[in-house]
Design an enzyme around this catalytic site. Structure first.
Site, PDB file in Angstrom:
ATOM      1  N   ASP A 199       0.863  -1.185   0.000  1.00  0.00           N
ATOM      2  CA  ASP A 199       0.000   0.000   0.000  1.00  0.00           C
ATOM      3  C   ASP A 199       0.900   1.235   0.000  1.00  0.00           C
ATOM      4  O   ASP A 199       1.673   1.455   0.939  1.00  0.00           O
ATOM      5  CB  ASP A 199      -0.911  -0.008   1.228  1.00  0.00           C
ATOM      6  CG  ASP A 199      -1.994   1.072   1.142  1.00  0.00           C
ATOM      7  OD1 ASP A 199      -1.895   1.906   0.221  1.00  0.00           O
ATOM      8  OD2 ASP A 199      -2.898   1.087   1.985  1.00  0.00           O
ATOM      9  N   LEU A 200       0.818   2.040  -1.099  1.00  0.00           N
ATOM     10  CA  LEU A 200       1.648   3.244  -1.190  1.00  0.00           C
ATOM     11  C   LEU A 200       1.256   4.226  -0.095  1.00  0.00           C
ATOM     12  O   LEU A 200       0.069   4.442   0.168  1.00  0.00           O
ATOM     13  CB  LEU A 200       1.500   3.902  -2.557  1.00  0.00           C
ATOM     14  CG  LEU A 200       1.912   3.044  -3.761  1.00  0.00           C
ATOM     15  CD1 LEU A 200       1.751   3.842  -5.049  1.00  0.00           C
ATOM     16  CD2 LEU A 200       3.345   2.550  -3.624  1.00  0.00           C
ATOM     17  N   ASP A 205      -4.110   2.298  -4.994  1.00  0.00           N
ATOM     18  CA  ASP A 205      -2.653   2.318  -4.845  1.00  0.00           C
ATOM     19  C   ASP A 205      -2.149   1.052  -4.162  1.00  0.00           C
ATOM     20  O   ASP A 205      -1.120   1.064  -3.500  1.00  0.00           O
ATOM     21  CB  ASP A 205      -2.224   3.560  -4.053  1.00  0.00           C
ATOM     22  CG  ASP A 205      -2.833   3.605  -2.664  1.00  0.00           C
ATOM     23  OD1 ASP A 205      -3.798   2.847  -2.418  1.00  0.00           O
ATOM     24  OD2 ASP A 205      -2.359   4.389  -1.814  1.00  0.00           O
TER      25      ASP A 205
END
Length: 812
Positions: A415-416, A458
Site C-alpha cells: 500500500d503506497l 494504490d
C-alpha cells in the site's frame, strides 16, 4: 444468312423525323413571335416619341404666335391656335396666365395624354404672365391596337410560310433517307440476308449505308467461324473435364490461399494468396512435394505438424489442420494459419489429387490474445488485475493443501503511503503516471517466477512462489527500499514515495483467499501503524496484533476518562530566541490522562487508538472548551498569552467540529488572535482541501495557525504555498542533532530561510540544550520549544504563577 434474328418485329413509325420537323416548325414560329413582340415594343416607343416631339414643336410655335400678338389675351388667336393643334395632331391646350386659365380643344376626355411644357419666352412671362403651358395628344391605344393586328398578321403569315418550306426541305433531305434505312433494318430483322443499305447517296446517309453493309458481311463471317469453334469445343470437352474440376474448386476458394497437388502430393498450382503466404512462386515449386514447401509447427510446443494434404490422400476424406499451427515461410517468418484439405476425384470417382485451402488467422489470434490479456491485466499498469491474481492465489493454496501443508508460498500486500498526496497536488493524471512507474519498479524488483498484480487504487500484490517467510521478508524489504529510493517528478513537483508491506506466509494454516487477504491487510496496517514505509510479517500472536487488541481496550478507557474528567492539560512555553521577537507569551497545550491509580499517561499511549477509532474530535472538543475557559480567566493579564492548541487530522476533516470551533470562538470573550491552532504537516496534506477551508474560516476570526513537524513529510515545500500559516514548527528530528550533523543544520537553515521568505515565523522543536538554542539564534530562528526552553507543567500551576505575577505587578 437465312435464319431470322431472335428480335421482335418493330412497327415502322416515323416518330423521330416528325419530331425533328415539328421542333423546327414551332421553333420558327416562336422566333417569329419574339420578333413581333420586339417590333411592337419599338413601335409603341416610336409613337410616344413622336407625340412628345410634336408637343415640343407646338409649344415653340405657340410661344412665337403669342409674342406676335399685341394683346395679352390669347383668346384672340384661338383660330390660329387650333390650326397649330391640327398641324401637330393635338386635341387640347391649356394656358395658365396671370389673367386666367385658357383652354382650347378637349382636355378632360379619357384616353388623352398630357404633356407639360416649359415657357421659354421672357416677354410672355412678363406681359401675359404665362406660368404654365400644357398640351394634350390623343391616346395611342387605338393606334397601337391597329398596328399590333397588322404586325402580328404579317409576321404570322411570313413565318408560317417559312416553316412549311423548311419542313418540306427536311422531309426531302432527312426524313425519307432515314425511313429508307429503317425499312432496310426491318427487312434484315425479318431474316432477309440480302437486305442492303443504299450506298449511292453522296452524303452522310451514303457513308452510314456503306458502314452497315460491311458490318453485316463481317457478322456473317463470324457466325461461320463460331459454328466451327463450337464443334471443336464439343470434341475437347471430355479432355478438359479433369482440369475443369480443379478450376471449379480453385474458383470457389479464391478468397483464401489455394494449393492443388496430384495424387503423389506434389504441387501443381498455387494461387497468388498462397504465393504470398508461403513466400514461393509457382514456377519455383511446381512438382515438389508439399511437405518441402509447407513446413508446419505447433505454435505452443514448436513440434512439427503433419501436413493435412498427405493425410487426405491416404484417407480420401476432407481434413482440417490442427489448432495453433504456424506456417514457416520461405524467408523464415511465421504465419498463423487455419486450413482444410479435400480430395479431388475424376468422373469415375478415382482420386487424382488434393486441394488445400488455408488463410492467415494471425490477426484473429492476436485479437483473442488481446481480449484475454485485457480480461486478466490492469489497463493502467499492464500488471495482472485482482481477478487474475486471485486465481493464481487459489492455485497456490490448492498446491499447499495437496502437499499436506508441506509446500510454502508468500503473499506481499503493498500500500503506497503518499499516493493521496500526489493525487491532491497534481491531479489524477499524475497519480496514474505514478502507478505506472511504480509498476515498472516492482517488475524489476521481483523474481521471474513471482506473480505481480495491481489489486486496486494504490494497492499491489506479489505472490512469491515456493518462497519461505524469511526469504519473502528479504524480498519485501528490497521492494520497500526500491520504492523509498524512487523520486517521482511531475511538472514542477517532486515527491518521495513510501510503501507499507504486509507479508503473509501461505502454508497449511491458510484455508482460503479471504483469509489470506485478511491477514495481509492486518500486517499492512501494522506496518503503517509503526511509522509507514515498513515491512511487517503476519503472525497470529505477534506484538502488533496484540497492540491492536490493546487499542480496542483503550476505547473504553478513553470514554471513561472523558466521563470522569480524568484528562489533564499541560502547558509548555514557546520562547523567542531573539530580542526583536516579542508578541506575548506562547504556550502549547499538551494532554495527559490520569488513570484510576492517579498515574498520568503520556498521549502517545492513547492518541493512536483515539485516531484509529475516530475519538479525536471528541477529545479535541474537550480540550478546546477547557482552553477557552482558562483563556477567559487570563484575559486581564498585562501581557497577552497565545494558546497553541493541537488539532488532530480527524478533527481537521470533521465539518461538525469546524462548526463547533467557530461558534465557540465567536461566543468567547477572548479575541481570536490569542489562539494558534497547530496542525501536522501530514494531516494537512492528507486533507488539503478541508485543511484550507478549516484555516480560512478560523483566520477570518483572527486565529493563527502553525504547521507542526514541518520537514518530516515528503512534499513539505510544495504544499507550503497552499497553506496560509503563521508559524512553521521545524521538525525536532532535524533540530535534535543539528550541532553534530551538518545536514540537519542545513535543513533547519533551509526551512527557516524559506519561512522568512514567505513572511512566516519559525519555531524549532526539541530545543534540549543551550548549545542548540544558541545555534538556532545564530540561524535567525524566531522561537524555540523544548526542555532547554521549558518543561511542560500542569496548566493549573502555570496559571497560578501568572496570577501571582499579576498581583505583584498590580501592587507595584
Amino acid at each position: 444468312m437465312n435464319r431470322e434474328l431472335d428480335t421482335p418485329e418493330l412497327p415502322l413509325r416515323s416518330r423521330l423525323p416528325a419530331r425533328i420537323t415539328g421542333i423546327v416548325f414551332w421553333g420558327t414560329m416562336l422566333v417569329g413571335l419574339i420578333l413581333s413582340l420586339f417590333q411592337l415594343r419599338t413601335l409603341e416607343e416610336e409613337i410616344r416619341g413622336r407625340q412628345a416631339l410634336n408637343a415640343d414643336r407646338f409649344a415653340y410655335q405657340l410661344e412665337a404666335l403669342l409674342e406676335e400678338l399685341e394683346s395679352p389675351d390669347p383668346a384672340l388667336a384661338e383660330g390660329r391656335i387650333r390650326a397649330l393643334m391640327r398641324d401637330y395632331d393635338l386635341v387640347g391646350v391649356v394656358l395658365d396666365t396671370r389673367n386666367g386659365r385658357y383652354r382650347f380643344g378637349e382636355i378632360s376626355a379619357e384616353g388623352i395624354n398630357g404633356y407639360r411644357q416649359v415657357v421659354r419666352g421672357e416677354r410672355l412671362r412678363q406681359t401675359l404672365g404665362l406660368r404654365r403651358l400644357e398640351v394634350f395628344a390623343p391616346d395611342i391605344g387605338a393606334e397601337m391596337t391597329e398596328r399590333r393586328k397588322q404586325v402580328l398578321l404579317t409576321m404570322g403569315l411570313l413565318f408560317s410560310a417559312f416553316g412549311f418550306v423548311l419542313q418540306w426541305i427536311l422531309q426531302r433531305i432527312l426524313t425519307r433517307p432515314f425511313l429508307d434505312m429503317v425499312a432496310t433494318a426491318q427487312r434484315f430483322i425479318r431474316g432477309d440476308a440480302g437486305a442492303r443499305f443504299d450506298e449511292r447517296r453522296p452524303d452522310e446517309f451514303g457513308f452510314l449505308g456503306t458502314f452497315f453493309n460491311r458490318a453485316l458481311d463481317a457478322m456473317r463471317v463470324q457466325q461461320d467461324e463460331l459454328r466451327e469453334a463450337l464443334n471443336r469445343v464439343r470434341e475437347s470437352e471430355a479432355a478438359l473435364f479433369d482440369e475443369k474440376e480443379r478450376i471449379e474448386v480453385t474458383l470457389h476458394s479464391i478468397g483464401d490461399a489455394v494449393i492443388t497437388t496430384d495424387e503423389a502430393a506434389c504441387i501443381q498450382y498455387l494461387n497468388p494468396v498462397a504465393e504470398r503466404l508461403t513466400g514461393y512462386q509457382l514456377h519455383e515449386i511446381r512438382g515438389r512435394p508439399i511437405r518441402e514447401v509447407m513446413q508446419l509447427v505447433n505454435e505452443n510446443t514448436r513440434e512439427p505438424v503433419e501436413n493435412p494434404v498427405e493425410q487426405c490422400l491416404v484417407c480420401g476424406e476432407t481434413l482440417e489442420l490442427a489448432e495453433h499451427t504456424l506456417l514457416i515461410r520461405a524467408n523464415g517468418d511465421e504465419v498463423a494459419i487455419e486450413d482444410s484439405a479435400a480430395p479431388i476425384r475424376d468422373r469415375n470417382g478415382e482420386l487424382i489429387g488434393a486441394v488445400m485451402v488455408f488463410h492467415d488467422v494471425g490477426h484473429a489470434r492476436r485479437l483473442a490474445r488481446e481480449l484475454s490479456y485485457q480480461a486478466t491485466h490492469d489497463a493502467l499498469t499492464g500488471l495482472y488485475n485482482r481477478r487474475a491474481f486471485e486465481e493464481r492465489l487459489k492455485e497456490a493454496l490448492r498446491q499447499v493443501q495437496v502437499q499436506g501443508g508441506q509446500g510454502e508460498h508468500a503473499f506481499c500486500y503493498l500500500d503506497l503511503d503518499q499516493f493521496k498526496v500526489v493525487n491532491d497536488t497534481c491531479g489524477h493524471v499524475a497519480g496514474d503516471e505514478l502507478l505506472r512507474q511504480v509498476g515498472l519498479l516492482l517488475q524489476q524488483a521481483v523474481r521471474e517466477t513471482d506473480i505481480l498484480a495491481r489489486l486496486g487504487g494504490d494497492e499491489f500484490g506479489i505472490l512469491l512462489r515456493h518462497c519461505p517467510a524469511s526469504r519473502a521478508l528479504a524480498i519485501a524489504e528490497q521492494v520497500r527500499r526500491t520504492i523509498r529510493d524512487f523520486r517521482f517528478v511531475f511538472d514542477e513537483h517532486s515527491f518521495e514515495i513510501g510503501v507499507s508491506i504486509g507479508v503473509v506466509a501461505i502454508d497449511g494454516q491458510m484455508q482460503n483467499v479471504a483469509q489470506v487477504y485478511s491477514a495481509a491487510d492486518v500486517a499492512c496496517y501494522a506496518a503503517k501503524d509503526t511509522g509507514r514505509n515498513r515491512v511487517h510479517l503476519y503472525q497470529p500472536d505477534d506484538r502488533e496484533v496484540r497492540e491492536r487488541r490493546g487499542e480496542m481496550r483503550w476505547v473504553s478507557r478513553i470514554h471513561r476518562a472523558l466521563e470522569e474528567e480524568r484528562f489533564v492539560l499541560y502547558l509548555q512555553p514557546i520562547a523567542p530566541l531573539g530580542d526583536e521577537v516579542s508578541d506575548g507569551y506562547h504556550y502549547e497545550v499538551l494532554l495527559r490522562i490520569r488513570n484510576e491509580a492517579g498515574e498520568e499517561i503520556a498521549p502517545m499511549a492513547f492518541i493512536p487508538a483515539a485516531e484509529r477509532f475516530n475519538l479525536m474530535p471528541t477529545i479535541d472538543r474537550w480540550v478546546v472548551n477547557r482552553v477557552l475557559m482558562h483563556a477567559a480567566a487570563m484575559l486581564q493579564a498585562p501581557e497577552p498569552v497565545v494558546w497553541a492548541v493541537n488539532i488532530s487530522g480527524c478533527s481537521l476533516g470533521d465539518t461538525e467540529f469546524l462548526e463547533f470551533l467557530v461558534d465557540a470562538i465567536r461566543e468567547s470573550p477572548v479575541p481570536g488572535e490569542r489562539f494558534c491552532f497547530e496542525i501536522t504537516e501530514t494531516a494537512a496534506i492528507a486533507n488539503l482541501r478541508r485543511a484550507v477551508r478549516f484555516m480560512s474560516q478560523l483566520k477570518a476570526l483572527g486565529c493563527r495557525f502553525a504547521l507542526d513537524d514541518f520537514g518530516s513529510g515528503l512534499s513539505s515545500f510544495g504544499y507550503l504555498k497552499n497553506l496560509d500559516v503563521d508559524y512553521l514548527k521545524i521538525d525536532g528530528s532535524f533540530v535534535r542533532d543539528m550541532i553534530d550533523d551538518p545536514i540537519d543544520r542545513a535543513m533547519v537553515e533551509a526551512i527557516n530561510n524559506l519561512g522568512h521568505v514567505m513572511e512566516i515565523r519559525t519555531i524549532a522543536e526539541f530545543v534540549e540544550s543551550d548549545a542548540i538554542r544558541l545555534a538556532l539564534a545564530e540561524l535567525g530562528v524566531d522561537y524555540g520549544q523544548g526542555y532547554g526552553v521549558g518543561r511542560p507543567r500542569p496548566i493549573q500551576a502555570v496559571l497560578e504563577e501568572r496570577r501571582a505575577r499579576m498581583h505583584t505587578i498590580a501592587s507595584l
